[in-house]
Scaffold this motif. Sequence first.
Motif, mmCIF file in Angstrom:
data_model
loop_
_atom_site.group_PDB
_atom_site.id
_atom_site.type_symbol
_atom_site.label_atom_id
_atom_site.label_comp_id
_atom_site.label_asym_id
_atom_site.label_seq_id
_atom_site.Cartn_x
_atom_site.Cartn_y
_atom_site.Cartn_z
ATOM 1 N N GLN A 157 26.290 35.482 38.632
ATOM 2 C CA GLN A 157 27.372 35.010 38.796
ATOM 3 C C GLN A 157 27.069 34.160 40.163
ATOM 4 O OE1 GLN A 157 31.255 36.297 37.788
ATOM 5 N NE2 GLN A 157 30.438 37.830 36.109
ATOM 6 N N PRO B 206 36.319 44.995 33.965
ATOM 7 C CA PRO B 206 35.802 44.990 32.505
ATOM 8 C C PRO B 206 36.543 43.886 31.715
ATOM 9 C CG PRO B 206 37.005 46.843 32.474
ATOM 10 C CD PRO B 206 36.804 46.083 34.237
ATOM 11 N N ASN B 207 35.960 43.453 30.626
ATOM 12 C CA ASN B 207 36.588 42.418 29.722
ATOM 13 C C ASN B 207 37.400 43.198 28.584
ATOM 14 O OD1 ASN B 207 35.718 40.338 31.274
ATOM 15 N ND2 ASN B 207 33.708 40.339 30.243
ATOM 16 N N HIS C 36 28.355 47.449 33.239
ATOM 17 C CA HIS C 36 29.523 47.776 34.053
ATOM 18 C C HIS C 36 29.478 48.594 35.026
ATOM 19 C CE1 HIS C 36 31.340 45.480 30.452
ATOM 20 N NE2 HIS C 36 31.836 44.832 31.614
HETATM 21 N N1 ARG Z 1 35.159 40.046 34.152
HETATM 22 C C1 ARG Z 1 34.045 39.831 34.717
HETATM 23 C C2 ARG Z 1 32.891 39.865 33.889
HETATM 24 O O1 ARG Z 1 32.925 40.749 33.209
HETATM 25 C C3 ARG Z 1 33.746 39.953 36.085
HETATM 26 C C4 ARG Z 1 35.019 39.566 36.950
HETATM 27 C C5 ARG Z 1 34.838 39.546 38.529
HETATM 28 N N2 ARG Z 1 35.588 39.242 39.398
HETATM 29 C C6 ARG Z 1 36.166 37.999 39.656
HETATM 30 N N3 ARG Z 1 37.082 37.869 40.372
HETATM 31 N N4 ARG Z 1 35.515 36.900 39.153
HETATM 32 O O2 ARG Z 1 31.971 39.161 34.113
#
Ligand code: ARG
Length: 622
Positions: free
Chosen positions: A376, A130-131, A140
């Motif tokens: 992503q 999570p952020n 999430h």
């Molecule tokens: N924090 C990112 C988001 O909420 C996800 C991270 C996923 N992992 C990585 N290694 N990029 O979108």
Amino acid sequence: MKSILGQIQRLFQTALVQLLGQQGRSVDPLIRPAADDRFGDYQSNVAMSLAKQLKQKPRDVAQRLVDLITPLAAALCEPFEIAGPGFINIRLRNEWLAINLNAVPPAEACDRLGIEPADPQTVVVDYSSPNVAKQMHVGHLRSTIIGDTFARMLEFEGHQVIRQNHVGDWGKQFGMLIAYLKEKMPAALDGSSTVHLADLEQFYREANAKASEDPAFQDKARAEVVALHGGHPATLRAWQYFVDESRNHYMPVYGRLGVKLTTADERGESFYNDRLPGVVADLNREFGAPDTSPQPRPGVHEPHITVIESDGALCIFHWLPSGEPMFKSPEGKPFPFIIRKSDGAYLYATTDLAAVRFRIRDLGADRIIYVTDARQAQHFEMLFSTVRAAGWTRRSGKPEVQLEHASFGSILGEDRKPLKTRSGENIRLSDLLDEAVNRAANLIRANEADPNKKRGFTEAEINDIAQAVGIGAVKYADLSQNRQSDYVFIWDKMLALEGNTAPYLMYAYARIRSIYRKGAESSGDLTGGRITLTEPAERVLARAILRFAETIESAAAGLRINLLTEYLYEVAGLFMKFYESCPVLGAPTPEQRASRLRLCDLTARTLAVGLDLLGIRTVERM
Ligand code: ARG
């Protein structure tokens, strides 16, 4: 015990070596479960694929193979049948099924159902992530529970799993938050006044609004990011406070979800800060190109990358063997993977490059799995192709490191739009879980109010069962989907006692356990009972139980959790059929009763282990 499929494959492999010499070792015997019970249990399609190579008729190849395997397989299956163009039908002997079931040792604390571990790999699973300074919302949920199930399945397989919570704790949101709080509520920054995550989120929204109309504020926010990344003590303290506050929020959510992430698995973006300049410098040194406009390296006829500096920014370009760009903008121009901005700032991509390198070199990963939503996909494609072209995945004497993006679709509301609250906001994950538990409790209370359904649960039991069923229902509804598809979130469907749901499986489990307990009460220790299979319904149930090993194998290899849920649903259904047609407690002889009670026990254990791999808790009564 090896999976049944594995045991059959081994026999075929031996015969293939006899037929083709050493080359036979690398031929896949193409064994699949039979589409229809009339054709037996498994079939091999290898004769058709070998026929061309051997310049023989497929049926003749099948016959030669059958002649070679028959002496090896006498204990395992009935005489082979060759059908149609050259299928080899395999019908397992009842005695052999029973031997395999009888070999399953009694349950231990960590029940393996007698299944042998695979050759161990080191697997990094990057999930949840999570952020910081934002509450977790339904978005999430999927990464968190899908990733946790991967980790559990791979661990069950015998792999060394390293969970990584790649928390978003280093981005520009901190600059904004800190700059904003300095103006608005300085006491929040040194911890002398408490701010909760919900407040932080509100401040972040306000800060964003301010930034969009006030360029001077934007500059301040940027300066705070620079101070943070440079390790300025006051800024770092404020940042630490946000991170701790967020952790206090997400750790309990993991607890409720039964997700195994601990604070030790946390390695957020900030961890890689010191490594970013080195990663960028290495890539630039090795792949930096003198060109100012992106072009492939002349004379290179394999996929490769070039690193180009433009306006102070560093960009990676990816090239196909043909010299065409691998990634293109909508206008058809080569599309860059940006690893440093012109102001010197590093990006999400840079951190991910540092993280892959760390996972391969320091953690010793053989396989790395990233669990994020499908939006992503391009980021990970670019990341992986950079890493491969840079040679980081190649190792001497070992196969290349496997990189996988396990993406997933969205959760939709009944209106088929992304799930939101009535007022159009993101649904907070903790609210969703509260609602699940409340709904489950209401269903149990309604039953308790009905004299025909009343079970006499205490208030504490109702609460405990409601937790297990409510959370289990939400998780199962998600995990039973093909993960790449979007799915519609329907409370009534996921909480129903019928259909492919958690409550159905949990109920089946509790019911089987109660039958077994009754049997044990009247016959004492049952663990010594031998299974013998006579009735067709016993046989199909037995075969299904023995297919657990191969189901986990393919679910873990292909990262397809729904293979496991479909399997569990099938086992529960076959049990119900068995129970209807084969009296257990009232079996004709004591031996048959003991045999059937053991089948009950193995079915319940299979369901319990399967649900545990999904992180779903079973209850003994419901
Ligand atoms: N924090 C990112 C988001 O909420 C996800 C991270 C996923 N992992 C990585 N290694 N990029 O979108």
